[in-house]
Write a protein that holds these residues in place. Structure first.
Motif, mmCIF file in Angstrom:
data_model
loop_
_atom_site.group_PDB
_atom_site.id
_atom_site.type_symbol
_atom_site.label_atom_id
_atom_site.label_comp_id
_atom_site.label_asym_id
_atom_site.label_seq_id
_atom_site.Cartn_x
_atom_site.Cartn_y
_atom_site.Cartn_z
ATOM 1 N N LEU A 219 1.017 -1.031 0.158
ATOM 2 C CA LEU A 219 0.260 -0.017 -0.326
ATOM 3 C C LEU A 219 1.200 1.261 0.477
ATOM 4 O O LEU A 219 0.384 2.442 -0.018
ATOM 5 N N ASP A 220 2.226 0.852 0.584
ATOM 6 C CA ASP A 220 2.802 2.564 0.165
ATOM 7 C C ASP A 220 3.183 2.870 -0.913
ATOM 8 O O ASP A 220 3.092 4.592 -1.076
ATOM 9 N N GLY A 221 3.119 1.744 -2.205
ATOM 10 C CA GLY A 221 2.724 2.794 -3.305
ATOM 11 C C GLY A 221 1.287 3.273 -3.608
ATOM 12 O O GLY A 221 2.131 4.381 -4.592
ATOM 13 N N ILE A 222 1.186 3.579 -3.084
ATOM 14 C CA ILE A 222 -0.095 4.310 -3.437
ATOM 15 C C ILE A 222 -0.304 5.660 -2.264
ATOM 16 O O ILE A 222 -0.239 6.331 -2.702
ATOM 17 N N THR A 223 -0.330 5.352 -0.808
ATOM 18 C CA THR A 223 -0.236 6.083 0.515
ATOM 19 C C THR A 223 0.877 7.135 0.234
ATOM 20 O O THR A 223 0.972 8.599 0.041
ATOM 21 N N CYS A 224 2.097 6.773 0.020
ATOM 22 C CA CYS A 224 3.142 7.293 -0.406
ATOM 23 C C CYS A 224 3.976 7.646 -1.816
ATOM 24 O O CYS A 224 5.039 8.282 -2.216
ATOM 25 N N GLY A 225 2.847 7.024 -2.959
ATOM 26 C CA GLY A 225 3.566 6.832 -4.065
ATOM 27 C C GLY A 225 5.081 6.379 -4.115
ATOM 28 O O GLY A 225 5.910 7.065 -4.631
ATOM 29 N N ALA A 226 5.563 5.871 -3.648
ATOM 30 C CA ALA A 226 6.491 4.795 -3.059
ATOM 31 C C ALA A 226 6.426 3.407 -4.507
ATOM 32 O O ALA A 226 5.758 2.870 -4.547
ATOM 33 N N GLN A 227 7.558 3.417 -5.100
ATOM 34 C CA GLN A 227 7.745 3.126 -6.308
ATOM 35 C C GLN A 227 7.914 1.859 -5.742
ATOM 36 O O GLN A 227 9.032 1.349 -4.829
ATOM 37 N N ASP A 246 0.312 4.497 -14.228
ATOM 38 C CA ASP A 246 -0.929 4.030 -13.737
ATOM 39 C C ASP A 246 -0.613 3.955 -12.083
ATOM 40 O O ASP A 246 -1.827 4.100 -11.574
ATOM 41 N N LEU A 247 0.448 3.908 -11.396
ATOM 42 C CA LEU A 247 0.395 3.889 -10.318
ATOM 43 C C LEU A 247 -0.390 5.447 -9.709
ATOM 44 O O LEU A 247 -1.299 5.621 -9.033
ATOM 45 N N ASP A 248 -0.173 6.840 -10.491
ATOM 46 C CA ASP A 248 -0.706 7.949 -10.828
ATOM 47 C C ASP A 248 -2.394 7.867 -11.048
ATOM 48 O O ASP A 248 -3.130 8.622 -9.796
ATOM 49 N N ARG A 249 -2.381 7.022 -11.642
ATOM 50 C CA ARG A 249 -4.138 7.320 -12.112
ATOM 51 C C ARG A 249 -4.802 6.724 -10.625
ATOM 52 O O ARG A 249 -5.863 7.173 -10.115
ATOM 53 N N VAL A 250 -4.087 5.400 -10.322
ATOM 54 C CA VAL A 250 -5.147 4.724 -8.682
ATOM 55 C C VAL A 250 -5.296 5.132 -7.737
ATOM 56 O O VAL A 250 -5.875 5.639 -6.946
ATOM 57 N N SER A 251 -3.688 6.510 -7.736
ATOM 58 C CA SER A 251 -3.456 6.999 -6.305
ATOM 59 C C SER A 251 -4.520 7.866 -6.540
ATOM 60 O O SER A 251 -5.146 8.155 -5.172
ATOM 61 N N ALA A 252 -5.088 8.676 -7.521
ATOM 62 C CA ALA A 252 -5.920 9.815 -7.346
ATOM 63 C C ALA A 252 -7.293 8.555 -7.534
ATOM 64 O O ALA A 252 -7.925 10.344 -7.195
ATOM 65 N N LEU A 253 -7.819 7.861 -7.500
ATOM 66 C CA LEU A 253 -8.336 7.323 -6.799
ATOM 67 C C LEU A 253 -9.279 6.712 -6.004
ATOM 68 O O LEU A 253 -10.215 6.938 -5.153
ATOM 69 N N ALA A 254 -8.094 7.243 -5.528
ATOM 70 C CA ALA A 254 -7.542 6.516 -3.452
ATOM 71 C C ALA A 254 -8.716 6.957 -2.459
ATOM 72 O O ALA A 254 -9.790 6.034 -1.763
ATOM 73 N N ARG A 258 -11.917 1.675 -2.315
ATOM 74 C CA ARG A 258 -10.406 0.844 -1.848
ATOM 75 C C ARG A 258 -9.611 0.275 -2.443
ATOM 76 O O ARG A 258 -9.393 -0.475 -3.585
ATOM 77 N N ILE A 259 -8.478 0.430 -2.472
ATOM 78 C CA ILE A 259 -7.098 0.101 -3.486
ATOM 79 C C ILE A 259 -6.432 -1.281 -2.857
ATOM 80 O O ILE A 259 -5.819 -0.807 -2.326
ATOM 81 N N VAL A 260 -6.987 -2.049 -3.763
ATOM 82 C CA VAL A 260 -6.082 -3.259 -3.082
ATOM 83 C C VAL A 260 -4.851 -3.488 -3.888
ATOM 84 O O VAL A 260 -5.628 -4.465 -5.002
ATOM 85 N N PRO A 261 -3.545 -3.923 -3.872
ATOM 86 C CA PRO A 261 -2.141 -4.032 -4.324
ATOM 87 C C PRO A 261 -2.884 -5.974 -3.445
ATOM 88 O O PRO A 261 -3.559 -6.307 -2.843
ATOM 89 N N ALA A 262 -2.451 -6.505 -4.410
ATOM 90 C CA ALA A 262 -2.397 -7.857 -4.514
ATOM 91 C C ALA A 262 -1.803 -8.337 -3.039
ATOM 92 O O ALA A 262 -2.048 -9.285 -1.936
ATOM 93 N N HIS A 263 -0.561 -7.689 -3.487
ATOM 94 C CA HIS A 263 0.225 -8.718 -2.060
ATOM 95 C C HIS A 263 0.290 -8.058 -0.119
ATOM 96 O O HIS A 263 0.986 -8.104 0.693
#
Ligand SMILES: [Zn+2]
Length: 284
Positions: A219-227, A246-254, A258-263
């Motif tokens: 989730l850090d990839g979404i909450t902090c924009g961490a690649q 695509d991360l930027d697109r998804v982060s804008a939807l948060a 609920r954004i669910v990274p698979a892992h």
């Protein structure tokens, strides 16, 4: 809110049936140092990566989003290059969890893959249902040399190949509406693999999910924009620049879903487990 192209954040009309439900089927975890999971992560901070299938029930047919670890997961791990193996904890497979819950397999249309890597397809070894996949991902999986698990487990499965025949959706260029009511909408996100997808699931106005596969591992990839760390991007991703977009697109939807990274086990939050009896019926 940006309205520049009229599609970035405008919720697309969805008319999900009232009796739609969603469940998580966790099949195990594997251990990864946070330093390898996202940029800025520490080596001493170890993350337990989830391998979880998600059951989306719909009157027109259910789908599993990914399949988790299967009955032969140990064998699948041995098929990987040594550097990709890590300590695993295996739980009940999706197939076993469905049987324990008394789930009627006849409802299952198939397994809808976010992508074809081994930790998402291993569970196909005990699910005799079609695989729903775009052509680009089939080509990717068939070319793969380092991860041949899909080639092994999918050999006997019917493949239902779909195309992105629908309009732009939530900032992504095209879409495929699985049931035609906006409740399960798949969009192409070809960065991690060349046929990776994001699956949007809408159960109601306040219950929306984006299953983003391995667009971010945590989730850090979404909450902090961490690649992902640079080395892992080079090793793991087909197109790191596409991942960034695509991360930027998804982060804008948060804020809308609920954004669910698979892992990331935290991402599954309040999605109920598939359990026997009335518990499953009462779940949202
Ligand atoms: Zn994965």
């Amino acid at each position: 809110m940006t309205k520049n192209d009229g599609r970035t954040d405008a919720p697309t009309a969805a008319a999900p049936p009232r009796d739609m439900k969603i469940f998580q089927l966790p099949t195990g975890t594997y251990e990864t140092p946070a330093a390898l999971a996202f940029q800025g992560g520490r080596f001493r901070d170890r993350r337990h990566f989830a391998a979880t299938a998600v059951l989306v029930q719909h009157p027109r047919g259910d789908v599993l989003i990914d399949a988790g670890f299967g009955a032969h997961a140990q064998e699948h791990i041995r098929m990987l290059p040594r550097f990709r193996r890590s300590p695993h904890t295996l739980g009940a497979t999706a197939s076993e969890q469905m049987d324990t819950a008394g789930y009627d397999r006849g409802r299952l249309l198939g397994v809808l893959l976010t992508h074809s890597h081994w930790d998402h397809v291993s569970g196909l070894d005990s699910l005799d249902v079609p695989i729903l996949v775009p052509r680009e991902e089939l080509a990717y999986a068939e070319r793969s040399r380092g991860d041949r698990v899909f080639q092994r487990v999918a050999a006997e499965h019917e493949r239902r190949v779909y195309g992105f025949d629908g309009p732009a959706h939530r900032g992504f260029d095209a879409s495929h509406d699985l049931h035609g009511d906006g409740s399960v909408v798949i969009v192409p996100a070809p960065g991690h693999t060349t046929g990776s997808v994001v699956v949007f699931v809408t159960l109601g106005p306040d219950r929306r999910f984006a299953f983003i596969g391995d667009l971010a591992w945590q989730l850090d990839g979404i909450t902090c924009g961490a690649q992902r760390p640079l080395l892992m991007r080079m090793l793991a991703d087909s197109d790191p620049a596409q991942i960034r977009r695509d991360l930027d697109r998804v982060s804008a939807l948060a804020q809308h879903m609920r954004i669910v990274p698979a892992h990331d086990t935290r991402g599954y939050g309040d999605i109920p487990l598939l359990v026997p009896g009335p518990g499953a019926d009462e779940a949202p």
